[in-house]
Design a protein around this motif. Structure first.
Motif, PDB file in Angstrom:
ATOM      1  N   HIS A   1     -16.623   1.088  -5.839  1.00  0.00           N
ATOM      2  CA  HIS A   1     -16.081   2.442  -5.791  1.00  0.00           C
ATOM      3  C   HIS A   1     -15.843   2.885  -4.358  1.00  0.00           C
ATOM      4  O   HIS A   1     -16.390   2.316  -3.413  1.00  0.00           O
ATOM      5  CB  HIS A   1     -16.933   3.429  -6.590  1.00  0.00           C
TER       6      HIS A   1
ATOM      7  N   ASP B   1     -23.579   3.516   0.440  1.00  0.00           N
ATOM      8  CA  ASP B   1     -23.054   3.785  -0.900  1.00  0.00           C
ATOM      9  C   ASP B   1     -21.807   4.631  -0.819  1.00  0.00           C
ATOM     10  O   ASP B   1     -21.911   5.855  -0.664  1.00  0.00           O
ATOM     11  CB  ASP B   1     -24.152   4.512  -1.699  1.00  0.00           C
TER      12      ASP B   1
ATOM     13  N   GLU C   1     -16.837   7.288  -9.165  1.00  0.00           N
ATOM     14  CA  GLU C   1     -18.027   6.614  -9.722  1.00  0.00           C
ATOM     15  C   GLU C   1     -19.214   7.546  -9.676  1.00  0.00           C
ATOM     16  O   GLU C   1     -20.015   7.625 -10.587  1.00  0.00           O
ATOM     17  CB  GLU C   1     -18.317   5.336  -8.919  1.00  0.00           C
ATOM     18  N   GLU C   2     -19.298   8.271  -8.557  1.00  0.00           N
ATOM     19  CA  GLU C   2     -20.468   9.125  -8.339  1.00  0.00           C
ATOM     20  C   GLU C   2     -20.538  10.287  -9.329  1.00  0.00           C
ATOM     21  O   GLU C   2     -21.589  10.863  -9.533  1.00  0.00           O
ATOM     22  CB  GLU C   2     -20.471   9.650  -6.900  1.00  0.00           C
TER      23      GLU C   2
ATOM     24  N   ASP D   1     -21.551  -2.353  -5.398  1.00  0.00           N
ATOM     25  CA  ASP D   1     -21.598  -0.914  -5.165  1.00  0.00           C
ATOM     26  C   ASP D   1     -22.217  -0.707  -3.786  1.00  0.00           C
ATOM     27  O   ASP D   1     -21.522  -0.689  -2.786  1.00  0.00           O
ATOM     28  CB  ASP D   1     -22.396  -0.262  -6.307  1.00  0.00           C
ATOM     29  N   GLU D   2     -23.534  -0.604  -3.721  1.00  0.00           N
ATOM     30  CA  GLU D   2     -24.200  -0.565  -2.427  1.00  0.00           C
ATOM     31  C   GLU D   2     -24.337  -2.014  -1.980  1.00  0.00           C
ATOM     32  O   GLU D   2     -25.299  -2.680  -2.314  1.00  0.00           O
ATOM     33  CB  GLU D   2     -25.562   0.097  -2.582  1.00  0.00           C
TER      34      GLU D   2
HETATM   35 ZN   LIG Z   1     -22.483   3.872  -5.411  1.00  0.00          ZN
END
Ligand SMILES: [Zn+2]
Length: 755
Positions: A358, A368, A405-406, A434-435
């Motif tokens: 994302h 992130d 996404e968040e 992601d992260e």
């Molecule tokens: Zn994330």
């Protein structure tokens, strides 16, 4: 010595491959890769070596700076600019069919928020993060104040009650102490133990609270852990963990289009009817702002495990602390943008390997998600370069930059819903990042059938410490499992896994629509470490350059790993699924469910083993879980079907390896085998979904409301409720799916003919 032996000795297929390798070892350069003939494997290694040489740390850092320059929340102008930037870069890099998809979704933005303690003394909460010396980005005026996505607007003046982690058992304890939270403001902390903030919000809403404040206690991510930013990786006094409270564990994506895509003109349900839209006000706090509230509380002293890292005794609260909270949100329709690009496959263009990360961040998104986005840009540059040099993958590679996404896994969910039919027909796997990087510890997740191929892939990469990534991963997992056992966590996540890869996959990132809605096998890759600034303004470029990955070596390794995993899936002669491993994992899921159920409800369940109930505590250590039975539900048929599926999987592994070792494959046979193997994951879907949550269709994989992994979701939830008719029904659904997949594997095995 033949390199093959040393590399694959511990692998499950060793014996078979060893036989196959007798012929391989004749050529000095012979290598084996799951799913490849010897000749294809040699060719693949050449491609991979070329690929590995392309990503570099300077470029990773340069890209990371671009994505962390400004805040870029979902739906913001900056996040759209970054979408345009990615699309332009991908075209330059040689990606094909680059397109920006627009979804008009129910978005969420803050307008204003204020919190003031009005009794026993006055305190006006800052709701902002102070700049840190040396970190110029932390002075950026565009940094938002405190807010939680999908909070409702409102205003309340009420007493404040401390409700620990905000989970149901916490409110039970408050009730036992005669404390009701109805109409009051609850103050909860983030992770003791961790649960998704949306679950905390739903729990507070169900308890009748007027609002929820959620704060970061230094015990969990601050000075009690170690040095804080800018001296160390942990969260400083003013850091605020933003986040969304969307009930996406019910249904992710746009709350107003549950199960279909928010393309232009799509039908929308009223927001009042949307089950994933919260009906409560909520705001996050730094510990600096939570402290005056906690410090002034009266009421009984809270129990030991409710105490935190601040230097005073925590109380439940009563009437003494009163606060006035006002939140104004700007929730409503706004566009989110998903960028998609691909490299079309040379000969199997209708089989897709999908990758994604994302783009939207709460503020700068140092870890992130910008660490993942930087790694993705180096991944695509390297893939584009291979293509330019004539090394097009056999299958099509698709890469996506998700938005929102968040907020509720929104971009990926809408995209997945839009292309569900095509994905069902064509998708081999989805690889999520992601992260990507917050430290040096590698963690890989995979549906069980892909765990062996992921482990094998990590053997061909070198960690910055110059050991193979596989070795470092193994050391990390072994250390963690040991720590889990020492801390007495029964069945700590992964403790009973037979694979290095974590095969217990919950929700909370963009793999969800692929696995749970469409039935696409998923993998997840990430490096982690000490990280206390999650979702705060301090998760930025400075943090990454001082603590997370100062040399950008792990970013580079991520690009390499991501690409090679994708290339193996894209170039394999026969897809590297291992269904015997899947079967043994499913058996473990059943055993763990039975064991956990028994230990949670000692009075209602028996150990079918000879052990008396009063010995259950000791039995935890010594009774094999396979002997646990749940009174009220006969699992023998499920167990038998798992055994059959395992036998079919083993037979297929043997036949496939034999066929691969004997040279080139008939393309028609390969196509039949590959599409059959792709079908296996789809067969785990129940079109009706799991009871109460029809969007989540996978019968092996689900997630709790906390986002925690939940294996056999329909069955487990029925057993936990002791709803035996429902449990029986869910067991039968599982039996049928296992049976169908056994028949499918047997059929594929027959197609391979006698060995
Ligand atoms: Zn994330």
């Amino acid at each position: 010595m033949c390199a093959f032996y040393t590399d694959s000795m511990t692998h499950k297929r060793t014996a078979l491959l060893a036989l196959a390798s007798l012929s391989l070892c004749k050529t000095a350069s012979a290598q084996s890769i799951l799913g490849f003939t010897p000749a294809s494997a040699t060719h693949e290694i050449e491609i991979e070596n070329k690929f590995k040489s392309i990503p570099n740390a300077d470029e990773e850092r340069r890209q990371h700076r671009i994505f962390t320059q400004e805040p870029h929340i979902a739906g913001s102008k900056r996040n759209k600019e970054l979408a345009d930037y990615i699309a332009a870069e991908w075209k330059k890099q040689g990606l094909e069919d680059v397109i920006i998809h627009r979804y008009d979704v129910y978005g969420t933005n803050p307008k204003s928020a204020s919190l003031e303690m009005i009794a026993p003394t006055h305190y006006q909460a800052l709701l902002r993060e102070k700049p840190l010396p040396g970190d110029d980005d932390s002075k950026n005026p565009a940094i938002s104040g405190a807010w939680l996505g999908m909070s409702i607007s409102g205003e309340v003046t009420a007493p404040v009650i401390y409700a620990h982690s905000g989970n149901p058992e916490d409110y039970d304890l408050l009730r036992k102490n005669g404390i009701s939270v109805k109409g009051k403001i609850v103050l909860v902390r983030y992770s003791n133990p961790y649960s998704y903030r949306g679950f905390k919000a739903l729990t507070a809403q169900r308890e009748g609270a007027a609002a929820m404040l959620v704060y970061s206690d230094p015990q969990e991510d601050g000075y009690k852990k170690g040095k804080v930013d800018p001296e160390g990786p942990w969260g400083p006094e003013y850091h605020i963990q933003r986040g969304a409270i969307t009930y996406d564990f019910m249904v992710p994506g746009d709350p107003q289009t549950p199960g279909w895509a928010s393309v232009r003109g799509a039908k929308r349900i009223p927001i009042e009817e949307a089950v994933s839209a919260p009906k409560i006000m909520a705001l996050p706090l730094s510990w600096h702002d939570a402290r005056p509230l906690l410090e002034n509380m009266d009421g009984p002293v809270a129990p030991k495990d409710w105490q935190g890292g601040l230097p005073f005794e925590y109380h439940f609260g009563g009437d003494r602390v009163k606060a006035h909270l006002k939140i104004e949100m700007d929730n409503g329709i706004q566009p989110y943008y998903v960028v998609e690009g691909r490299i079309r496959g040379s000969d199997l263009s209708d089989e897709w390997v999908v990758m994604g990360n994302h783009r939207d961040a709460w503020v700068f998104g140092g870890v992130d998600p910008s660490s993942g986005t930087a790694s993705m840009m180096e991944l695509t540059r390297a893939l584009g370069e291979l293509k330019t040099q004539g090394m097009r993958p056999r299958r099509t590679l698709i890469v996506c930059s998700w938005d929102g996404e968040e907020v509720g896994l929104t971009g990926s969910t809408e995209w997945g819903e839009q292309f569900a039919d095509e994905l069902r027909a064509k998708a081999v796997a989805y690889i999520n990042v992601d992260e990507a990087t917050s430290g040096p510890n590698f963690h890989g997740q995979a549906v069980a059938s892909l765990a062996p191929m992921l482990e094998e892939t990590t053997r061909s990469l070198q960690d910055p410490s110059r050991k193979t990534l596989y070795k470092v991963w193994k050391e990390t997992v072994e250390r963690e499992r040991k720590e889990g056992q020492q801390s007495g966590q029964f069945n700590a996540s992964g403790a009973s896994n037979q694979t290095l890869a974590d095969t217990r996959i919950g929700s909370g990132s963009d793999h969800t629509v692929f696995l749970n809605f469409i039935g696409v096998p998923v993998l997840g890759l990430g490096f982690d470490g000490d990280y206390g600034v999650y979702h705060s303004a301090y998760d930025d470029f400075y943090w990454m350059n001082h603590f997370g990955d100062p040399g950008y070596k792990y970013h580079t390794l991520m690009s390499q790993l991501w690409g090679i995993t994708a290339l193996r899936l894209a170039n394999a002669d026969l897809l590297p699924f291992d269904f015997a491993t899947y079967a043994s994992n499913i058996r473990q899921f059943v055993n763990d469910m039975a064991a956990e159920t028994i230990f949670k409800n000692r009075d209602d369940f028996d150990l079918s083993a000879k052990y008396a109930k009063e010995h259950a505590a000791d039995a935890k250590q010594v009774v094999p879980k396979s002997t646990y039975e749940i009174r009220g539900l006969d699992l023998s048929k499920v167990r038998k079907e798992i055994d059959d599926f395992e036998v079919a999987g083993k037979n297929l592994n043997e036949s496939l390896n034999h066929r691969l070792s004997s040279g080139p494959l008939d393309p028609k046979l390969a196509a039949t085998l590959n599409s059959g193997m792709m079908q296996v994951e789809r067969n785990w879907l129940n079109p009706d979904g799991i009871p109460g949550r029809p969007w989540f269709k996978h019968i092996l994989y689900g997630a709790r409301f906390t986002y925690a992994h939940l294996e056999l979701p329909g069955l487990t939830e029925a057993v936990e409720k002791q709803d035996w008719p429902a449990a029986k029904q869910q067991a039968e659904i599982l039996e049928r799916a296992l049976h169908n997949n056994t028949q499918l594997l047997d059929e594929l095995n027959r197609r391979l003919g006698p060995q």
